[in-house]
Design an enzyme around this catalytic site. Structure first.
Site, PDB file in Angstrom:
ATOM      1  N   LYS A 179       0.822  -1.201   0.000  1.00 33.53           N
ATOM      2  CA  LYS A 179       0.000   0.000   0.000  1.00 33.53           C
ATOM      3  C   LYS A 179       0.860   1.257   0.000  1.00 33.53           C
ATOM      4  O   LYS A 179       1.932   1.288   0.605  1.00 33.53           O
ATOM      5  CB  LYS A 179      -0.922  -0.007   1.216  1.00 33.53           C
ATOM      6  N   THR A 217      -9.022   8.273   9.340  1.00 32.66           N
ATOM      7  CA  THR A 217      -8.514   7.104   8.615  1.00 32.66           C
ATOM      8  C   THR A 217      -8.339   5.888   9.518  1.00 32.66           C
ATOM      9  O   THR A 217      -7.692   4.913   9.128  1.00 32.66           O
ATOM     10  CB  THR A 217      -7.164   7.437   7.958  1.00 32.66           C
ATOM     11  N   GLY A 219      -8.645   2.515  10.936  1.00 31.50           N
ATOM     12  CA  GLY A 219      -9.189   1.257  10.453  1.00 31.50           C
ATOM     13  C   GLY A 219      -9.123   1.045   8.957  1.00 31.50           C
ATOM     14  O   GLY A 219      -9.733   0.112   8.434  1.00 31.50           O
ATOM     15  N   THR A 220      -8.362   1.884   8.237  1.00 35.44           N
ATOM     16  CA  THR A 220      -8.306   1.731   6.778  1.00 35.44           C
ATOM     17  C   THR A 220      -7.671   0.398   6.373  1.00 35.44           C
ATOM     18  O   THR A 220      -8.145  -0.266   5.450  1.00 35.44           O
ATOM     19  CB  THR A 220      -7.528   2.886   6.120  1.00 35.44           C
ATOM     20  N   GLY A 221      -6.603  -0.006   7.056  1.00 40.41           N
ATOM     21  CA  GLY A 221      -5.952  -1.266   6.705  1.00 40.41           C
ATOM     22  C   GLY A 221      -6.837  -2.461   6.981  1.00 40.41           C
ATOM     23  O   GLY A 221      -6.918  -3.401   6.165  1.00 40.41           O
ATOM     24  N   CYS A 222      -7.519  -2.444   8.123  1.00 40.38           N
ATOM     25  CA  CYS A 222      -8.458  -3.531   8.456  1.00 40.38           C
ATOM     26  C   CYS A 222      -9.563  -3.611   7.415  1.00 40.38           C
ATOM     27  O   CYS A 222      -9.940  -4.697   6.956  1.00 40.38           O
ATOM     28  CB  CYS A 222      -9.086  -3.285   9.823  1.00 40.38           C
TER      29      CYS A 222
END
Length: 272
Positions: A179, A217, A219-222
């Site tokens: 990412k 932002t 929790g964007t990865g989860c």
């Protein structure tokens, strides 16, 4: 009364009491994709949008029991694995997923905080690399996590990002979605799929999206890793699954939800 079945997606992750990340974000993401959410909780956290106050880990045996209970009754079509800080828990997860021959495993290797601080011990990182990565369909590190997994090289350009993703894919033998963000190639991610010929270069695909200007932002990865698992569960090939998941994440960010006093959560139900 008519009955129906829908694919289930299992989230193996920690609980976020404020609801923005971890298990709670995964459940919302899976539900927004109209799939059935299942969970195996690895830890409890006391946290909100300003930070984590306390963590209570589950035992490896209890995590294994949760996974067994899920597979015995409603086997998932995909599995998302989030932050797991203990080597013993990682070993238990890997052993049970191998036992159940779990398909479509997405691993979000949460190892490094935005500040750059390490979040897991060396033995847990070794277990992550040696036990979970070989089972993964795709792993989804950010720049700092990818650097920790690699040789610590600087990633300053798109070329650096693509080369590191390709090197990690060939090294680990699983697809790597590296990412952007963290002030490097914002919102542009690159997927590297390993070549069967380990001496050849991995195949890479770019996903370019407009950066959404927001401080919220959390929790964007989860959310992204869960969305990829959802798309895989419904039969999409990996490249299409990542593209659709990125579209969903962009919408959740662009919806402009503003909650809390820190980095707030996304609007997971933005499409409704």
């Amino acid at each position: 009364m008519q009955t129906k079945t829908i694919p289930a997606v299992l989230s193996i992750a920690g609980s976020d009491s404020s609801g923005g990340a971890g298990i709670q974000a995964d459940i919302k993401t899976i539900t927004a994709h109209r799939l059935f959410a299942e969970t195996a909780v690895t830890s409890l956290t006391a946290q909100n949008t300003t930070g984590v106050r306390a963590v209570q880990d589950a035992t490896p045996a209890f995590v294994a029991a949760q996974i067994d209970a899920v597979f015995e009754d409603i086997p998932p079509a995909a599995v998302k694995i989030g932050m797991v800080s203990q080597a013993g828990i990682i070993e238990a997860i890997a052993e049970r997923l191998e036992h159940w021959e779990a398909p479509n495993i997405v691993v979000d290797p949460v190892m490094v905080a935005t500040s750059g601080a390490r979040l897991i011990s060396d033995d847990a990182m070794d277990a992550l690399v040696n036990r979970l990565f070989p089972l993964a369909t795709v792993i989804t590190p950010n720049i700092e996590e990818a650097r920790a997994l690699g040789d610590g090289r600087e990633v300053a350009t798109a070329h650096d990002q693509e080369r590191l993703a390709a090197d990690l894919a060939q090294r680990f033998g699983c697809a790597v979605l590296l990412k952007g963000g963290h002030n490097v190639n914002d919102a542009n991610d690159v997927l590297a799929v390993p070549n069967a010929n380990r001496k050849a270069h991995a195949h890479t695909t770019w996903f370019r999206h407009k950066r959404i200007e927001t401080e919220n932002t959390h929790g964007t990865g989860c959310t992204l890793s869960s969305a990829i698992a959802c798309e895989l569960a419904t039969g999409h090939e990996l490249v299409d699954a990542v593209s659709l998941a990125k579209d969903y994440l962009t919408g959740a960010l662009a919806a402009g939800l503003d909650l809390g006093h820190g980095s707030g959560p996304l609007d997971h139900m933005w499409g409704y």
